[in-house]
Design a protein around this motif. Sequence first.
Motif, PDB file in Angstrom:
ATOM      1  N   ILE A 121       0.810  -1.218   0.000  1.00 23.02           N
ATOM      2  CA  ILE A 121       0.000   0.000   0.000  1.00 23.02           C
ATOM      3  C   ILE A 121       0.847   1.273   0.000  1.00 23.02           C
ATOM      4  O   ILE A 121       0.524   2.249  -0.674  1.00 23.02           O
ATOM      5  CB  ILE A 121      -1.022  -0.018   1.156  1.00 23.02           C
ATOM      6  CG1 ILE A 121      -2.086   1.058   0.928  1.00 23.02           C
ATOM      7  CG2 ILE A 121      -0.327   0.094   2.504  1.00 23.02           C
ATOM      8  CD1 ILE A 121      -3.306   0.935   1.836  1.00 23.02           C
ATOM      9  N   GLY A 122       1.961   1.266   0.721  1.00 28.06           N
ATOM     10  CA  GLY A 122       2.827   2.446   0.757  1.00 28.06           C
ATOM     11  C   GLY A 122       3.436   2.759  -0.596  1.00 28.06           C
ATOM     12  O   GLY A 122       3.552   3.925  -0.988  1.00 28.06           O
ATOM     13  N   GLU A 123       3.813   1.724  -1.333  1.00 31.23           N
ATOM     14  CA  GLU A 123       4.366   1.933  -2.664  1.00 31.23           C
ATOM     15  C   GLU A 123       3.296   2.455  -3.620  1.00 31.23           C
ATOM     16  O   GLU A 123       3.557   3.359  -4.421  1.00 31.23           O
ATOM     17  CB  GLU A 123       4.958   0.629  -3.213  1.00 31.23           C
ATOM     18  CG  GLU A 123       5.619   0.820  -4.552  1.00 31.23           C
ATOM     19  CD  GLU A 123       6.191  -0.467  -5.131  1.00 31.23           C
ATOM     20  OE1 GLU A 123       6.567  -0.424  -6.322  1.00 31.23           O
ATOM     21  OE2 GLU A 123       6.259  -1.494  -4.429  1.00 31.23           O
ATOM     22  N   LEU A 124       2.077   1.903  -3.528  1.00 34.86           N
ATOM     23  CA  LEU A 124       0.989   2.392  -4.378  1.00 34.86           C
ATOM     24  C   LEU A 124       0.699   3.853  -4.072  1.00 34.86           C
ATOM     25  O   LEU A 124       0.509   4.669  -4.977  1.00 34.86           O
ATOM     26  CB  LEU A 124      -0.266   1.535  -4.191  1.00 34.86           C
ATOM     27  CG  LEU A 124      -1.473   1.914  -5.046  1.00 34.86           C
ATOM     28  CD1 LEU A 124      -1.143   1.842  -6.536  1.00 34.86           C
ATOM     29  CD2 LEU A 124      -2.659   1.007  -4.710  1.00 34.86           C
ATOM     30  N   ALA A 125       0.711   4.199  -2.793  1.00 38.22           N
ATOM     31  CA  ALA A 125       0.491   5.590  -2.398  1.00 38.22           C
ATOM     32  C   ALA A 125       1.576   6.487  -2.985  1.00 38.22           C
ATOM     33  O   ALA A 125       1.284   7.556  -3.544  1.00 38.22           O
ATOM     34  CB  ALA A 125       0.457   5.701  -0.875  1.00 38.22           C
ATOM     35  N   ALA A 126       2.815   6.069  -2.886  1.00 40.32           N
ATOM     36  CA  ALA A 126       3.922   6.878  -3.404  1.00 40.32           C
ATOM     37  C   ALA A 126       3.854   7.024  -4.922  1.00 40.32           C
ATOM     38  O   ALA A 126       4.087   8.113  -5.455  1.00 40.32           O
ATOM     39  CB  ALA A 126       5.255   6.250  -2.997  1.00 40.32           C
ATOM     40  N   ARG A 127       3.503   5.969  -5.608  1.00 38.43           N
ATOM     41  CA  ARG A 127       3.469   6.010  -7.075  1.00 38.43           C
ATOM     42  C   ARG A 127       2.297   6.810  -7.621  1.00 38.43           C
ATOM     43  O   ARG A 127       2.352   7.289  -8.753  1.00 38.43           O
ATOM     44  CB  ARG A 127       3.458   4.596  -7.635  1.00 38.43           C
ATOM     45  CG  ARG A 127       4.810   3.913  -7.415  1.00 38.43           C
ATOM     46  CD  ARG A 127       4.919   2.566  -8.035  1.00 38.43           C
ATOM     47  NE  ARG A 127       4.679   2.608  -9.458  1.00 38.43           N
ATOM     48  CZ  ARG A 127       4.477   1.518 -10.184  1.00 38.43           C
ATOM     49  NH1 ARG A 127       4.492   0.324  -9.614  1.00 38.43           N
ATOM     50  NH2 ARG A 127       4.266   1.604 -11.482  1.00 38.43           N
ATOM     51  N   ARG A 164      -4.366   6.538   3.577  1.00 36.74           N
ATOM     52  CA  ARG A 164      -5.725   6.655   4.110  1.00 36.74           C
ATOM     53  C   ARG A 164      -6.762   6.646   2.982  1.00 36.74           C
ATOM     54  O   ARG A 164      -7.794   5.994   3.067  1.00 36.74           O
ATOM     55  CB  ARG A 164      -5.845   7.925   4.942  1.00 36.74           C
ATOM     56  CG  ARG A 164      -7.177   8.109   5.574  1.00 36.74           C
ATOM     57  CD  ARG A 164      -7.197   9.333   6.437  1.00 36.74           C
ATOM     58  NE  ARG A 164      -8.522   9.514   7.005  1.00 36.74           N
ATOM     59  CZ  ARG A 164      -8.806  10.364   7.935  1.00 36.74           C
ATOM     60  NH1 ARG A 164      -7.872  11.134   8.445  1.00 36.74           N
ATOM     61  NH2 ARG A 164     -10.026  10.481   8.389  1.00 36.74           N
ATOM     62  N   ALA A 165      -6.487   7.396   1.912  1.00 38.98           N
ATOM     63  CA  ALA A 165      -7.406   7.434   0.768  1.00 38.98           C
ATOM     64  C   ALA A 165      -7.508   6.060   0.114  1.00 38.98           C
ATOM     65  O   ALA A 165      -8.603   5.635  -0.267  1.00 38.98           O
ATOM     66  CB  ALA A 165      -6.969   8.480  -0.248  1.00 38.98           C
ATOM     67  N   LEU A 166      -6.392   5.361  -0.006  1.00 40.78           N
ATOM     68  CA  LEU A 166      -6.430   4.024  -0.598  1.00 40.78           C
ATOM     69  C   LEU A 166      -7.275   3.078   0.245  1.00 40.78           C
ATOM     70  O   LEU A 166      -8.027   2.266  -0.298  1.00 40.78           O
ATOM     71  CB  LEU A 166      -5.013   3.473  -0.765  1.00 40.78           C
ATOM     72  CG  LEU A 166      -4.138   4.226  -1.776  1.00 40.78           C
ATOM     73  CD1 LEU A 166      -2.712   3.690  -1.750  1.00 40.78           C
ATOM     74  CD2 LEU A 166      -4.734   4.176  -3.165  1.00 40.78           C
ATOM     75  N   ARG A 167      -7.176   3.199   1.552  1.00 44.17           N
ATOM     76  CA  ARG A 167      -8.015   2.373   2.422  1.00 44.17           C
ATOM     77  C   ARG A 167      -9.492   2.745   2.241  1.00 44.17           C
ATOM     78  O   ARG A 167     -10.360   1.876   2.262  1.00 44.17           O
ATOM     79  CB  ARG A 167      -7.591   2.538   3.869  1.00 44.17           C
ATOM     80  CG  ARG A 167      -6.275   1.860   4.171  1.00 44.17           C
ATOM     81  CD  ARG A 167      -5.946   1.903   5.654  1.00 44.17           C
ATOM     82  NE  ARG A 167      -4.665   1.307   5.885  1.00 44.17           N
ATOM     83  CZ  ARG A 167      -3.659   1.914   6.509  1.00 44.17           C
ATOM     84  NH1 ARG A 167      -3.808   3.143   6.980  1.00 44.17           N
ATOM     85  NH2 ARG A 167      -2.513   1.298   6.682  1.00 44.17           N
TER      86      ARG A 167
END
Length: 123
Positions: free
Chosen positions: A3-9, A15-18
């Motif tokens: 999830i952190g990598e998806l957020a960074a990319r 939080r938004a991804l969740r």
Amino acid sequence: MRIGELAARTGVSVRALRYYEEQRLLEPERSPSGQRRYPERAVDRVLMIQELYAAGLTSRAILGLLPCIATGESTPEVLAVLAAERDRIGARIGELERTRDRLDSAIARATTALVTNTPCHPA
């Protein structure tokens, strides 16, 4: 990817991804330890979700449109929603263009007032 990598990319917060997951807009796989794992195509999906949110669509509307956008499959109902959203955005663009034109007029008047050292009066 995690999830952190998806957020960074994507530039989208974890939080938004969740939240996207809660709204069923994004469905990660889970590792045996329960960590979220996203396929490479999740990057494009998140960016599409962001564009649709920026256009003013609700998560409910986006949820209904994603299958059509992802696969090209459609129904008359989906087509009607897409057309209605396009029309709504078109109307908003017209409003924004009129506002921009008013600002251009104000800028022109203010520029003239500054150059000629005269008071600037609204039109």
